[in-house]
Design an enzyme around this catalytic site. Structure first.
Site, PDB file in Angstrom:
ATOM      1  N   THR A  36       0.825  -1.216   0.000  1.00 22.26           N
ATOM      2  CA  THR A  36       0.000   0.000   0.000  1.00 22.26           C
ATOM      3  C   THR A  36       0.859   1.265   0.000  1.00 22.26           C
ATOM      4  OG1 THR A  36      -0.159  -0.050   2.411  1.00 22.26           O
ATOM      5  CG2 THR A  36      -1.960  -1.088   1.183  1.00 22.26           C
ATOM      6  N   VAL A  58       7.765  -7.107   6.627  1.00 17.83           N
ATOM      7  CA  VAL A  58       8.151  -7.382   8.021  1.00 17.83           C
ATOM      8  C   VAL A  58       7.414  -8.579   8.623  1.00 17.83           C
ATOM      9  CG1 VAL A  58       8.865  -5.010   8.504  1.00 17.83           C
ATOM     10  CG2 VAL A  58       6.518  -5.700   9.028  1.00 17.83           C
ATOM     11  N   TYR A 146      -8.198  -5.762  11.158  1.00 22.41           N
ATOM     12  CA  TYR A 146      -7.340  -4.635  11.547  1.00 22.41           C
ATOM     13  C   TYR A 146      -7.423  -4.427  13.057  1.00 22.41           C
ATOM     14  CZ  TYR A 146      -5.466   0.186  11.392  1.00 22.41           C
ATOM     15  OH  TYR A 146      -4.724   1.331  11.568  1.00 22.41           O
ATOM     16  N   THR A 176      -6.145  10.764  10.890  1.00 30.11           N
ATOM     17  CA  THR A 176      -5.100  11.741  10.573  1.00 30.11           C
ATOM     18  C   THR A 176      -5.131  12.010   9.069  1.00 30.11           C
ATOM     19  OG1 THR A 176      -3.774  10.919  12.404  1.00 30.11           O
ATOM     20  CG2 THR A 176      -2.603  12.169  10.726  1.00 30.11           C
TER      21      THR A 176
END
Ligand code: UDP
Length: 328
Positions: A36, A58, A146, A176
Site C-alpha cells: 500500500t 516485516v 485490523y 489523521t
C-alpha cells in the site's frame, strides 16, 4: 548518530516520520513491502546519506545490520477498503510483523514504538475515548482483521515489556490527514477531495451523522516524537479532539474546493463507528502535547497536495495493483 528503523516508510505516516527523524539528525532506515506504500512518497530521500531503504515484508524475519536506537512500526494497511482487499496481510503485519520487530528490538536493545489506533475502541460506548476504555470491537466483522491485529499488537508489545524488560511505547492514532494520503484508498478525506476534483458527487455513507475528529499529520508526528522520548509505557491517544459529523465535513470540502457537485447518500459500511473523538488529557499532561493546526489550515495544505497530482493519479482506481504483490 542515532539510528532509527521506520517500517511502512513509503506510506503516508511512515514517510512523514522519515522526514522528521532525518530533520532531527538521525540515520533513518526505511522499510516497506510497497503493497500500500508508494516510493513516490520518499523519492526525495534517496539522495540523503543518512537514509537507507529496504524493500521487505516485516511479516517475514527482519534483519538490519548495525545498531538501532529505536524502531517505529508503522507498516500496515490502514483503510477499510484495504482491509477488505488484503485481510490476511493486515492480520500478519500487525501480529507476525510486530513479533519479528519486537525480536529485533530485543537483539538491538532498541526502544520500540508501535502504531496502534483508535480502532481498538471499536464502535465506542464511551465518548470521548480515553485510554482506559477497553473498547467495543466485533472480531468477526470486516474491520476485525485490523482491529484485532492492533489489539494483539498492543498485547504482545506489553508482554515484551513485562517479560523481557523491553522499552516500549504505544501510540493510539485517531483519524489523521495530510499530503501523501493515498487518493483512492477509500478514506473519507481523499474520497471527498478526489470526487470534487473529478467533478463527481460526494458520497456520504449512512445518514452522515457519524462523527470523526481529524488531526493534521504534522501535529501527529510531533506527538509521536514526544511519546518516543517520554517514559510512558501505557498507550497514549494522539489525535485532534475537534469533532465533526461526516455530512458537515462534506459541506466543508464542497466550500474548500468550490465544486458545484452535490452530496449523495450511500449505505453505511458494516461496523462503521458511530462516533470518534480522542480524550487527549494524558498526552497533554504527560507529553505536554496538543494539536496546533486547525482543520481549515490543514485542509488547505492537503487540498493543494491533491490538486498537484497528475490526471493519471486522479483517475487511477488504486495507486498499486495489490494482486501483483500479494503472497497468499
Ligand atoms: N465515508 C463516507 N464517504 C466516503 C468514505 C467514507 O461517508 O466516501 C465515511 C465512513 O463511512 C466513515 C467516515 O467517513 O463513517 C470515516 O471513514 P474513513 O474510512 O476515512 O475512516 P474510519 O471509518 O476508519 O474512521
Amino acid at each position: 548518530m542515532k539510528r532509527v528503523l521506520i517500517t511502512g516508510a513509503a506510506g503516508f505516516l511512515g514517510s512523514h516520520l522519515c522526514d522528521r527523524f532525518l530533520k532531527d539528525g538521525y540515520h533513518v532506515i526505511g522499510m516497506d513491502n510497497l503493497i500500500t506504500g508508494n516510493l513516490k512518497n520518499i523519492d526525495h530521500l534517496f539522495s540523503e546519506d543518512r537514509f537507507e531503504f529496504y524493500h521487505h515484508d516485516v511479516s517475514k524475519f527482519v534483519h538490519v545490520p548495525g545498531e538501532l536506537d529505536s524502531i517505529l512500526h508503522f507498516a500496515s494497511p490502514a483503510s477499510p477498503i484495504d482491509y477488505l482487499k488484503i485481510p490476511i496481510q493486515t492480520l500478519k503485519v500487525g501480529s507476525l510483523g510486530t513479533h519479528n520487530l519486537l525480536g529485533l528490538a530485543k537483539v538491538k536493545n532498541a526502544r520500540m514504538l508501535i502504531a496502534s489506533t483508535s480502532e481498538v475502541y471499536g464502535d465506542p460506548h464511551v465518548h470521548p475515548q480515553s485510554e482506559d476504555y477497553w473498547g467495543n470491537v466485533n472480531p468477526v466483522g470486516p474491520r476485525g482483521v485490523y482491529d484485532e491485529a492492533k489489539r494483539f499488537q498492543e498485547a504482545i508489545t506489553m508482554a515484551y515489556h513485562r517479560f523481557h524488560g523491553l522499552e516500549t511505547r504505544i501510540v493510539r492514532i485517531f483519524n489523521t490527514y495530510g499530503p501523501r494520503m493515498r487518493l483512492n484508498d477509500g478514506r473519507v478525506l481523499p474520497a471527498f477531495i478526489g470526487q470534487a476534483l473529478r467533478g463527481e458527487d460526494l458520497t456520504v455513507f449512512g445518514d452522515g451523522t457519524q462523527t470523526r475528529s481529524f488531526c493534521y499529520v504534522d501535529d501527529l508526528v510531533e506527538g509521536i516524537v514526544r511519546l518516543l522520548n517520554s517514559d510512558c509505557v501505557y498507550p497514549v491517544n494522539i489525535g485532534n479532539p475537534d469533532e465533526i459529523s461526516i455530512s458537515e465535513f462534506a459541506e466543508e470540502i464542497i466550500k474548500l474546493t468550490g465544486t458545484d457537485q452535490k452530496v449523495i447518500y450511500e449505505d453505511l459500511p458494516v461496523d462503521d463507528p458511530k462516533q470518534r473523538q480522542p480524550d487527549i488529557t494524558k498526552a497533554k499532561d504527560l507529553l505536554n502535547w496538543e494539536p496546533i493546526v486547525d482543520r481549515s489550515e490543514g485542509l488547505r495544505i492537503t487540498y493543494d497536495y491533491f490538486k498537484s497530482l497528475s490526471d493519471e493519479e486522479l483517475y487511477r482506481k488504486d495507486h498499486q495493483t495489490f494482486e501483483k504483490y500479494i503472497i497468499r
